[in-house]
Write a protein that holds these residues in place. Structure first.
Motif, PDB file in Angstrom:
ATOM      1  N   MET A 101      34.282  29.170  48.565  1.00  0.00           N
ATOM      2  CA  MET A 101      32.888  29.260  48.214  1.00  0.00           C
ATOM      3  C   MET A 101      33.027  29.521  46.413  1.00  0.00           C
ATOM      4  O   MET A 101      34.169  28.999  45.892  1.00  0.00           O
ATOM      5  CB  MET A 101      33.142  31.355  48.366  1.00  0.00           C
ATOM      6  CG  MET A 101      33.265  31.726  49.816  1.00  0.00           C
ATOM      7  SD  MET A 101      33.177  33.120  50.640  1.00  0.00           S
ATOM      8  CE  MET A 101      31.145  33.766  49.766  1.00  0.00           C
ATOM      9  N   VAL A 102      32.090  29.633  45.892  1.00  0.00           N
ATOM     10  CA  VAL A 102      30.554  29.365  44.913  1.00  0.00           C
ATOM     11  C   VAL A 102      30.775  30.938  44.223  1.00  0.00           C
ATOM     12  O   VAL A 102      30.121  31.141  44.614  1.00  0.00           O
ATOM     13  CB  VAL A 102      30.961  28.282  43.917  1.00  0.00           C
ATOM     14  CG1 VAL A 102      30.566  28.561  42.463  1.00  0.00           C
ATOM     15  CG2 VAL A 102      31.187  27.178  44.728  1.00  0.00           C
ATOM     16  N   PHE A 103      31.750  30.657  43.383  1.00  0.00           N
ATOM     17  CA  PHE A 103      31.292  32.894  42.928  1.00  0.00           C
ATOM     18  C   PHE A 103      31.612  32.775  41.127  1.00  0.00           C
ATOM     19  O   PHE A 103      32.277  32.107  40.356  1.00  0.00           O
ATOM     20  CB  PHE A 103      32.128  33.348  43.585  1.00  0.00           C
ATOM     21  CG  PHE A 103      33.417  34.034  43.494  1.00  0.00           C
ATOM     22  CD1 PHE A 103      33.541  34.959  42.728  1.00  0.00           C
ATOM     23  CD2 PHE A 103      34.031  33.186  44.305  1.00  0.00           C
ATOM     24  CE1 PHE A 103      34.905  34.652  43.313  1.00  0.00           C
ATOM     25  CE2 PHE A 103      35.805  33.080  45.001  1.00  0.00           C
ATOM     26  CZ  PHE A 103      36.169  34.024  43.676  1.00  0.00           C
ATOM     27  N   ASP A 104      31.423  33.633  40.057  1.00  0.00           N
ATOM     28  CA  ASP A 104      31.732  34.315  38.703  1.00  0.00           C
ATOM     29  C   ASP A 104      32.830  34.918  39.337  1.00  0.00           C
ATOM     30  O   ASP A 104      32.674  36.382  39.465  1.00  0.00           O
ATOM     31  CB  ASP A 104      30.731  34.743  38.104  1.00  0.00           C
ATOM     32  CG  ASP A 104      29.372  33.465  37.885  1.00  0.00           C
ATOM     33  OD1 ASP A 104      30.092  32.175  37.469  1.00  0.00           O
ATOM     34  OD2 ASP A 104      28.504  33.606  37.190  1.00  0.00           O
ATOM     35  N   LEU A 105      34.059  34.952  38.027  1.00  0.00           N
ATOM     36  CA  LEU A 105      34.720  35.389  38.397  1.00  0.00           C
ATOM     37  C   LEU A 105      34.697  36.899  37.359  1.00  0.00           C
ATOM     38  O   LEU A 105      34.105  36.946  36.960  1.00  0.00           O
ATOM     39  CB  LEU A 105      36.638  35.305  37.489  1.00  0.00           C
ATOM     40  CG  LEU A 105      37.324  34.397  38.746  1.00  0.00           C
ATOM     41  CD1 LEU A 105      38.051  33.301  37.611  1.00  0.00           C
ATOM     42  CD2 LEU A 105      37.800  35.052  39.490  1.00  0.00           C
ATOM     43  N   ILE A 106      35.105  38.618  37.942  1.00  0.00           N
ATOM     44  CA  ILE A 106      35.044  39.673  37.167  1.00  0.00           C
ATOM     45  C   ILE A 106      35.882  39.783  35.966  1.00  0.00           C
ATOM     46  O   ILE A 106      36.703  39.376  35.898  1.00  0.00           O
ATOM     47  CB  ILE A 106      35.257  40.772  38.738  1.00  0.00           C
ATOM     48  CG1 ILE A 106      34.034  40.901  39.212  1.00  0.00           C
ATOM     49  CG2 ILE A 106      35.282  41.923  37.214  1.00  0.00           C
ATOM     50  CD1 ILE A 106      34.354  41.963  40.406  1.00  0.00           C
ATOM     51  N   GLU A 107      34.536  39.686  35.034  1.00  0.00           N
ATOM     52  CA  GLU A 107      35.185  40.120  33.805  1.00  0.00           C
ATOM     53  C   GLU A 107      36.406  41.085  33.873  1.00  0.00           C
ATOM     54  O   GLU A 107      35.382  42.087  33.031  1.00  0.00           O
ATOM     55  CB  GLU A 107      34.705  39.463  32.327  1.00  0.00           C
ATOM     56  CG  GLU A 107      35.159  40.096  31.534  1.00  0.00           C
ATOM     57  CD  GLU A 107      36.285  39.031  30.564  1.00  0.00           C
ATOM     58  OE1 GLU A 107      37.328  39.291  30.553  1.00  0.00           O
ATOM     59  OE2 GLU A 107      36.380  37.553  30.879  1.00  0.00           O
ATOM     60  N   TRP A 108      37.421  41.059  33.592  1.00  0.00           N
ATOM     61  CA  TRP A 108      37.816  42.540  33.466  1.00  0.00           C
ATOM     62  C   TRP A 108      37.719  43.117  32.254  1.00  0.00           C
ATOM     63  O   TRP A 108      38.830  44.587  31.597  1.00  0.00           O
ATOM     64  CB  TRP A 108      39.513  42.485  34.478  1.00  0.00           C
ATOM     65  CG  TRP A 108      39.490  42.928  35.704  1.00  0.00           C
ATOM     66  CD1 TRP A 108      38.875  41.642  36.452  1.00  0.00           C
ATOM     67  CD2 TRP A 108      38.617  44.100  36.784  1.00  0.00           C
ATOM     68  NE1 TRP A 108      38.665  42.424  38.029  1.00  0.00           N
ATOM     69  CE2 TRP A 108      38.443  43.595  37.283  1.00  0.00           C
ATOM     70  CE3 TRP A 108      38.199  45.358  36.631  1.00  0.00           C
ATOM     71  CZ2 TRP A 108      38.520  44.419  38.572  1.00  0.00           C
ATOM     72  CZ3 TRP A 108      37.552  45.718  37.353  1.00  0.00           C
ATOM     73  CH2 TRP A 108      37.653  45.357  38.904  1.00  0.00           C
ATOM     74  N   SER A 109      37.855  42.356  30.816  1.00  0.00           N
ATOM     75  CA  SER A 109      38.268  42.306  29.455  1.00  0.00           C
ATOM     76  C   SER A 109      37.387  43.167  29.044  1.00  0.00           C
ATOM     77  O   SER A 109      36.555  43.884  29.737  1.00  0.00           O
ATOM     78  CB  SER A 109      38.614  41.281  28.861  1.00  0.00           C
ATOM     79  OG  SER A 109      38.224  41.681  27.324  1.00  0.00           O
ATOM     80  N   GLU A 110      38.031  45.085  28.518  1.00  0.00           N
ATOM     81  CA  GLU A 110      36.517  45.555  27.930  1.00  0.00           C
ATOM     82  C   GLU A 110      36.197  44.811  26.627  1.00  0.00           C
ATOM     83  O   GLU A 110      35.199  45.589  26.038  1.00  0.00           O
ATOM     84  CB  GLU A 110      37.633  47.309  27.768  1.00  0.00           C
ATOM     85  CG  GLU A 110      38.244  47.387  29.579  1.00  0.00           C
ATOM     86  CD  GLU A 110      38.454  49.049  29.164  1.00  0.00           C
ATOM     87  OE1 GLU A 110      37.825  49.840  28.098  1.00  0.00           O
ATOM     88  OE2 GLU A 110      38.822  49.034  30.142  1.00  0.00           O
ATOM     89  N   ASP A 111      36.737  43.887  26.070  1.00  0.00           N
ATOM     90  CA  ASP A 111      36.215  43.731  25.362  1.00  0.00           C
ATOM     91  C   ASP A 111      35.317  42.733  24.891  1.00  0.00           C
ATOM     92  O   ASP A 111      34.929  41.371  24.025  1.00  0.00           O
ATOM     93  CB  ASP A 111      37.188  42.362  24.085  1.00  0.00           C
ATOM     94  CG  ASP A 111      38.510  43.570  23.927  1.00  0.00           C
ATOM     95  OD1 ASP A 111      38.450  44.693  23.277  1.00  0.00           O
ATOM     96  OD2 ASP A 111      39.749  42.943  23.821  1.00  0.00           O
ATOM     97  N   ARG A 112      34.401  42.128  25.916  1.00  0.00           N
ATOM     98  CA  ARG A 112      33.646  41.364  26.473  1.00  0.00           C
ATOM     99  C   ARG A 112      32.349  41.004  25.335  1.00  0.00           C
ATOM    100  O   ARG A 112      32.099  41.286  25.178  1.00  0.00           O
ATOM    101  CB  ARG A 112      32.765  42.040  27.313  1.00  0.00           C
ATOM    102  CG  ARG A 112      33.468  42.153  29.088  1.00  0.00           C
ATOM    103  CD  ARG A 112      32.907  42.796  30.082  1.00  0.00           C
ATOM    104  NE  ARG A 112      32.021  43.866  30.129  1.00  0.00           N
ATOM    105  CZ  ARG A 112      32.777  45.488  29.395  1.00  0.00           C
ATOM    106  NH1 ARG A 112      34.692  45.299  29.567  1.00  0.00           N
ATOM    107  NH2 ARG A 112      32.869  46.468  28.601  1.00  0.00           N
TER     108      ARG A 112
END
Length: 72
Positions: free
Chosen positions: A61-72
């Motif tokens: 499946m194609v999806f965008d990974l969740i960005e866990w960095s709080e520095d986004r």
């Protein structure tokens, strides 16, 4: 949870739900309010999303990974 028994659509909906809860928490924090879902503070959230990602990747499946960095 037995992720391999879920449909692709169910996996995607659960993943998007986790992404939405994280976004809501981040916005509340940005506004100086307390997190509603405590996604970053609750290790079970990260495990749940990692398990979803593993199953979704295994299915191609194609999806965008969740960005866990709080520095986004």
């Amino acid at each position: 949870m037995d992720y391999h028994t879920l449909t692709n659509e169910s996996l995607a909906m659960m993943y998007f739900g986790a992404r939405g809860a994280l976004a809501a928490d981040d916005e509340l924090n940005r506004l100086g309010q307390e997190s509603r879902f405590r996604v970053r503070a609750t290790p079970a959230w990260k495990k749940h999303t990692a398990d979803l990602e593993a199953e979704m990747l295994g299915r191609g499946m194609v999806f965008d990974l969740i960005e866990w960095s709080e520095d986004r």
